[in-house]
Design an enzyme around this catalytic site. Structure first.
Site, PDB file in Angstrom:
ATOM      1  N   ASP A 182      30.476 -11.219  -6.231  1.00 46.75           N
ATOM      2  CA  ASP A 182      30.717 -11.912  -4.968  1.00 46.75           C
ATOM      3  C   ASP A 182      32.228 -12.042  -4.748  1.00 46.75           C
ATOM      4  OD1 ASP A 182      29.265 -13.727  -2.785  1.00 46.75           O
ATOM      5  OD2 ASP A 182      31.123 -14.728  -3.384  1.00 46.75           O
ATOM      6  N   ILE A 183      32.688 -11.703  -3.568  1.00 43.79           N
ATOM      7  CA  ILE A 183      34.113 -11.816  -3.237  1.00 43.79           C
ATOM      8  C   ILE A 183      34.446 -13.282  -3.006  1.00 43.79           C
ATOM      9  CG2 ILE A 183      35.943 -11.112  -1.638  1.00 43.79           C
ATOM     10  CD1 ILE A 183      34.278  -8.620  -1.021  1.00 43.79           C
ATOM     11  N   ASN A 239      37.975 -13.952   6.375  1.00 43.11           N
ATOM     12  CA  ASN A 239      37.553 -13.615   7.736  1.00 43.11           C
ATOM     13  C   ASN A 239      38.134 -14.571   8.764  1.00 43.11           C
ATOM     14  OD1 ASN A 239      35.990 -11.261   7.478  1.00 43.11           O
ATOM     15  ND2 ASN A 239      34.187 -12.420   6.820  1.00 43.11           N
ATOM     16  N   HIS A 294      37.843 -10.368  11.111  1.00 42.21           N
ATOM     17  CA  HIS A 294      36.748  -9.602  10.504  1.00 42.21           C
ATOM     18  C   HIS A 294      37.148  -8.168  10.196  1.00 42.21           C
ATOM     19  CE1 HIS A 294      33.540 -12.620  10.791  1.00 42.21           C
ATOM     20  NE2 HIS A 294      34.128 -13.007  11.916  1.00 42.21           N
ATOM     21  N   ASP A 299      36.572  -6.457   6.617  1.00 40.63           N
ATOM     22  CA  ASP A 299      35.940  -5.174   6.333  1.00 40.63           C
ATOM     23  C   ASP A 299      36.790  -4.349   5.366  1.00 40.63           C
ATOM     24  OD1 ASP A 299      33.831  -5.802   7.962  1.00 40.63           O
ATOM     25  OD2 ASP A 299      34.534  -4.612   9.679  1.00 40.63           O
ATOM     26  N   GLU A 340      29.099 -10.280   1.502  1.00 43.59           N
ATOM     27  CA  GLU A 340      30.174  -9.935   0.576  1.00 43.59           C
ATOM     28  C   GLU A 340      29.680  -9.762  -0.850  1.00 43.59           C
ATOM     29  OE1 GLU A 340      30.276 -14.511   0.790  1.00 43.59           O
ATOM     30  OE2 GLU A 340      29.677 -12.805   2.024  1.00 43.59           O
ATOM     31  N   LYS A 360      24.042   1.243 -17.073  1.00 46.47           N
ATOM     32  CA  LYS A 360      23.186   1.680 -18.175  1.00 46.47           C
ATOM     33  C   LYS A 360      23.924   1.448 -19.487  1.00 46.47           C
ATOM     34  CE  LYS A 360      20.614   5.036 -15.442  1.00 46.47           C
ATOM     35  NZ  LYS A 360      20.211   6.450 -15.277  1.00 46.47           N
ATOM     36  N   ARG A 371      37.155  -5.466 -16.776  1.00 47.22           N
ATOM     37  CA  ARG A 371      38.144  -4.473 -16.356  1.00 47.22           C
ATOM     38  C   ARG A 371      38.192  -4.348 -14.835  1.00 47.22           C
ATOM     39  NH1 ARG A 371      35.970  -0.545 -18.570  1.00 47.22           N
ATOM     40  NH2 ARG A 371      35.091   0.490 -16.732  1.00 47.22           N
TER      41      ARG A 371
END
Length: 380
Positions: free
Chosen positions: A251-252, A259, A264, A268, A294, A301, A313
């Protein structure tokens, strides 16, 4: 809200298609056609041959051969009815499996129909209908299916010509050579045209539909629509190979503030930047999805320790860089992540809820971090 979610489809039309590829969605829209048309042609020809035989024609065709042909068509008809009723039921993996089986059934039915016709019906020009039989496979835009049927039909044509030369027989004379050149060229070029149509339709039509149906247009990440079927495949593979994988929810941080402050359009750009950073930080065998707004979901895997290392990282790479707002102000971006590891007995829902809980624990306790374990007091 329903109209926005399903677009041009109603809920009843949309839900059976969830998890299918773009090609499968195309087939789902023309499903009745691609099942019933080849089946109807086969059934009609079987009835027509039988009635003609009863009327006293086609004496060269034995009743035994005709009976076998009618039975194969009956089996094909019953199989087609089964796919007609059940082909779009079940989860996405079952749907894809049934569609694949139906394509194989169509291919086998076409080959049987063509061989019976060219060998047993006493009409010397049946070879000319070879492209007509191959054409039924084009609707699937499956180059392997069309190639297989084309090869089988052309081999049948050549063998029938060797076994019964009168099938393409022409008496000696001025038309002898051009006769065979024209007919052989017709078969080759017709087959090439149908294969080209199948290939181009698959490559340029279906591939573009795949991108439109399966990828988010802003971030170029896989979209939520494809996530369920892909994760089910990964779980089945993990169960078979006794391996594990991890889901990472991303989540940002403070995205609403971005925004509200910068607009906006810049929001983006932040989304695209984070998506690109994640894509370049995982392997090609991993999946990255835009979960919504967001939020981004990563399927790695790898066991938990490796997933944590990769997540740290990626988080550090994002935090260390700055985005330019209107080529002047440098804006920092950070993300918070929650990691969930798969083990036997877990469902996708369980893993998503676990990763989500860890993500929001990190959001409430400082942000810009990777959470692998919740405090024992919070575990369920």
């Amino acid at each position: 809200m329903a109209e926005k979610q399903y677009g041009q489809f109603t809920k009843e039309e949309y839900e059976p298609m969830v998890g299918l590829s773009a090609l499968d969605v195309f087939l789902a829209r023309v499903y009745r056609f691609v099942i019933l048309i080849p089946t109807a042609v086969a059934a009609t020809s079987a009835v027509a041959y039988t009635l003609t035989k009863i009327a006293g024609f086609y004496q060269e065709v034995s009743w035994g051969a005709l009976l076998i042909f009618d039975l194969t068509n009956l089996c094909y008809f019953m199989l087609a009815l089964h796919f007609y009723r059940a082909g779009l039921q079940g989860d996405s993996l079952e749907k894809q499996s049934k569609l694949k089986l139906h394509k194989i059934a169509v291919g086998i039915g076409i080959i049987i129909q063509f061989n019976f016709t060219i060998y047993l019906i006493p009409y010397g020009q049946w070879w000319a209908f070879a492209p007509f039989f191959i054409f039924f496979t084009v609707f699937f835009f499956d180059i392997r299916l069309t190639c297989s049927v084309t090869v089988a039909v052309l081999i049948s044509t050549v063998l029938s010509w060797v076994i019964s030369p009168d099938i393409m027989w022409e008496p000696e004379g001025p038309n002898y050579v051009p006769f065979y050149i024209i007919r052989i060229s017709y078969l080759i070029f017709s087959a090439f045209l149908l294969l080209s149509l199948t290939y181009l339709g698959s490559k340029y039509l279906i591939d573009e539909l795949e991108k439109y149906a399966n990828y988010d247009t802003l971030t170029h990440l896989l979209n939520r629509r494809t996530m369920d079927s892909l994760l089910k495949k990964v779980i089945k593979q993990s169960q078979k190979e006794k391996s594990t994988f991890c889901i990472i929810m991303v989540d940002i941080d403070d995205f609403k503030h971005v925004n509200d402050t910068y607009g906006h359009d810049f929001g983006d750009e932040v989304l695209k930047y984070v998506a690109h950073s994640i894509l370049t930080g995982v392997k090609k065998t991993d999946y990255v999805f835009r979960w919504g707004g967001e939020e981004i979901c990563i399927m790695l895997k790898a066991p938990k320790e490796q997933a944590q290392s990769a997540a740290e990282r990626i988080r550090k790479d994002i935090a260390d860089d700055r985005l330019k707002y209107k080529k002047e102000e440098a804006v920092g971006v950070t993300v918070t992540m929650g990691v969930s590891e798969y083990h036997d007995g877990l469902t996708i829902k369980d893993m998503m809820e676990d990763a989500d809980a860890k993500l929001y624990y990190g959001k409430r306790h400082g942000k810009n971090q990777v959470v692998v374990e919740l405090p024992s007091i919070l575990r369920v």
